[in-house]
Design an enzyme around this catalytic site. Structure first.
Site, PDB file in Angstrom:
ATOM      1  N   SER A  35       5.143  -0.444  -9.881  1.00  0.00           N
ATOM      2  CA  SER A  35       3.468  -1.643 -10.118  1.00  0.00           C
ATOM      3  C   SER A  35       2.741  -0.468 -10.316  1.00  0.00           C
ATOM      4  O   SER A  35       2.388   0.872  -9.996  1.00  0.00           O
ATOM      5  CB  SER A  35       3.597  -1.476  -8.884  1.00  0.00           C
ATOM      6  N   HIS A  66       2.708  -5.557 -14.657  1.00  0.00           N
ATOM      7  CA  HIS A  66       3.446  -4.647 -14.720  1.00  0.00           C
ATOM      8  C   HIS A  66       3.722  -5.281 -16.086  1.00  0.00           C
ATOM      9  O   HIS A  66       3.803  -6.811 -16.802  1.00  0.00           O
ATOM     10  CB  HIS A  66       4.635  -5.746 -14.776  1.00  0.00           C
ATOM     11  N   HIS A  88      12.196  -7.848 -10.678  1.00  0.00           N
ATOM     12  CA  HIS A  88      12.430  -8.363  -9.585  1.00  0.00           C
ATOM     13  C   HIS A  88      12.388  -9.993  -8.622  1.00  0.00           C
ATOM     14  O   HIS A  88      12.700 -10.695  -9.201  1.00  0.00           O
ATOM     15  CB  HIS A  88      10.591  -8.366  -8.891  1.00  0.00           C
ATOM     16  N   TYR A  90      12.652 -10.885  -6.425  1.00  0.00           N
ATOM     17  CA  TYR A  90      11.448 -12.280  -6.144  1.00  0.00           C
ATOM     18  C   TYR A  90      11.081 -13.364  -6.911  1.00  0.00           C
ATOM     19  O   TYR A  90      10.406 -13.900  -6.147  1.00  0.00           O
ATOM     20  CB  TYR A  90      10.329 -11.519  -5.223  1.00  0.00           C
ATOM     21  N   GLU A  91      11.238 -12.480  -8.046  1.00  0.00           N
ATOM     22  CA  GLU A  91      10.782 -13.565  -9.263  1.00  0.00           C
ATOM     23  C   GLU A  91      11.413 -14.650  -9.454  1.00  0.00           C
ATOM     24  O   GLU A  91      11.346 -15.380 -10.422  1.00  0.00           O
ATOM     25  CB  GLU A  91      10.507 -13.179 -10.502  1.00  0.00           C
ATOM     26  N   ALA A 118       6.342   1.560  -6.017  1.00  0.00           N
ATOM     27  CA  ALA A 118       5.121   1.531  -5.050  1.00  0.00           C
ATOM     28  C   ALA A 118       5.946   0.690  -3.935  1.00  0.00           C
ATOM     29  O   ALA A 118       6.561   0.458  -3.628  1.00  0.00           O
ATOM     30  CB  ALA A 118       3.890   0.541  -5.433  1.00  0.00           C
ATOM     31  N   MET A 221      10.162  -2.860  -3.006  1.00  0.00           N
ATOM     32  CA  MET A 221      10.701  -4.442  -3.291  1.00  0.00           C
ATOM     33  C   MET A 221      11.304  -4.541  -3.856  1.00  0.00           C
ATOM     34  O   MET A 221      11.859  -5.536  -5.829  1.00  0.00           O
ATOM     35  CB  MET A 221       9.729  -5.387  -3.161  1.00  0.00           C
ATOM     36  N   ASN A 245       0.563   2.658   0.867  1.00  0.00           N
ATOM     37  CA  ASN A 245       0.236   1.799   1.816  1.00  0.00           C
ATOM     38  C   ASN A 245       0.563   2.457   3.572  1.00  0.00           C
ATOM     39  O   ASN A 245       1.709   2.801   2.832  1.00  0.00           O
ATOM     40  CB  ASN A 245       0.065   0.485   1.978  1.00  0.00           C
ATOM     41  N   HIS A 259      -1.703  -6.690  -2.692  1.00  0.00           N
ATOM     42  CA  HIS A 259      -1.150  -6.257  -3.948  1.00  0.00           C
ATOM     43  C   HIS A 259      -2.326  -5.357  -4.206  1.00  0.00           C
ATOM     44  O   HIS A 259      -2.471  -4.609  -5.286  1.00  0.00           O
ATOM     45  CB  HIS A 259      -1.303  -7.374  -4.512  1.00  0.00           C
TER      46      HIS A 259
HETATM   47  N1  HPA Z   1       5.861  -3.151   1.676  1.00  0.00           N
HETATM   48  C1  HPA Z   1       6.768  -3.751   0.874  1.00  0.00           C
HETATM   49  N2  HPA Z   1       6.528  -3.202  -0.128  1.00  0.00           N
HETATM   50  C2  HPA Z   1       5.687  -2.476  -0.712  1.00  0.00           C
HETATM   51  C3  HPA Z   1       4.838  -2.222   0.341  1.00  0.00           C
HETATM   52  C4  HPA Z   1       5.069  -2.475   1.530  1.00  0.00           C
HETATM   53  O1  HPA Z   1       4.514  -2.279   1.814  1.00  0.00           O
HETATM   54  N3  HPA Z   1       3.649  -1.450  -0.338  1.00  0.00           N
HETATM   55  C5  HPA Z   1       3.788  -1.415  -2.092  1.00  0.00           C
HETATM   56  N4  HPA Z   1       5.234  -1.999  -1.969  1.00  0.00           N
END
Ligand code: HPA
Length: 292
Positions: A35, A66, A88, A90-91, A118, A221, A245, A259
């Site tokens: 990402s 993306h 992914h 989750y898509e 990320a 993810m 993060n 996001h």
């Molecule tokens: N959790 C899961 N996936 C992520 C996160 C997170 O805090 N940050 C970026 N992708």
């Protein structure tokens, strides 16, 4: 896994043959850009690029940030193929679709897979903007039986029961550490354990605490399925997580991840991450004799 999800060796081969007929490049290195980290592909020289929609058999990416194209070209003198946008779970893709490109890369002659992503940090000593060299992973979906290698094994790619110890290449990890020192960015560098969760929701506080107790340093993810499939077919693997993060682990912490902030931090440190990957590709041993 249902049989409709099975992809035959022929399906991968058809896509690989189509790509080989469309480009002169014969990559030994594949890079999957996470990402907000897709700009690396823009820096390739003598580019040939293909939107996923134009590539027979390729899945389509649906995530903001993306771009969704495959870019072939030269990076520091090495022939590479970059995925600008990954797939992914989750898509809604099956894991065999998610990892489809990796087997195509194998058939193109790729020997080394570099993955970037990320991720949120669990390790107390990590800061937003750190770059983590992935030393090992915990594949939560995999532990629960969601595995791209489910179904009949294709022996042409690899063994039925592949080992997962030592998957993240020790030499490449050492080289990346050396490069980060030369670049003067070693203060941002970490090395740790990445955990894949299914998403698309970020973690609850109880889940974050669980991951922390399990020894997870960063959570995201993606990545584990592609790494698994690459390792299964004998590729050398290297991975980097950009810490976008800190995962909230405390009930009185007012922070909340989204996001957009993930993409913001990706932008901030993406140049460093890209420079690191370029140097790594430049200095790694690659059998670059153009025989697929
Ligand atoms: N959790 C899961 N996936 C992520 C996160 C997170 O805090 N940050 C970026 N992708």
């Amino acid at each position: 896994m249902h049989s409709k999800d099975q992809i035959s060796h022929d399906d991968y081969q058809k896509t690989a043959d189509w790509l080989l007929s469309q480009t002169q490049h014969r990559p030994k290195v594949a890079i999957i850009c996470g990402s907000g980290l897709g700009m690396l592909a823009d820096g390739l020289k003598c580019q040939d690029s293909f939107p996923y929609a134009d590539i027979p058999g390729f899945p389509q990416s649906t995530v903001q940030g993306h771009a969704g194209r495959l870019v072939f070209g030269e990076l520091k003198g090495k022939t590479c193929v970059c995925m600008q946008g990954r797939f992914h779970m989750y898509e809604g893709h099956s894991l065999s679709k998610t990892t489809f490109p990796v087997r195509v890369f194998k058939l193109l002659g790729v020997e080394t897979l570099i993955v970037t992503n990320a991720a949120g940090s669990l390790a107390d000593s990590y800061n937003t903007g750190d770059i983590m060299i992935i030393k090992d992973h915990i594949n939560f979906p995999g532990l629960a039986g969601l595995n791209p290698l489910n179904g009949p094994n294709d022996d042409k790619f690899g063994p039925r029961f592949p080992p997962m110890s030592g998957v993240y290449d020790r030499e490449l990890r050492r080289l990346a550490q050396d490069i980060s020192k030369t670049m003067g960015v070693s203060q941002y560098m970490q090395e740790g354990v990445y955990c894949m969760v299914g998403g698309p929701n970020f973690e609850s506080i109880a889940e974050a605490r669980l991951l922390h107790r399990l020894g997870v340093d960063a959570v995201g993810m993606s990545t584990a399925p592609e790494v698994l499939v690459a390792s299964h077919c004998g590729m050398r693997v290297f991975g980097l997580s950009l810490i976008t993060n800190k995962v909230v682990k405390c009930y009185d912490d007012p922070e909340c991840v989204d996001h957009e902030s993930v993409l913001e931090v990706s932008k901030l440190r993406s140049q460093t991450l890209q420079a690191l990957v370029s140097e790594l590709v430049g200095r790694m041993d690659v059998n670059n004799n153009n025989t697929a």
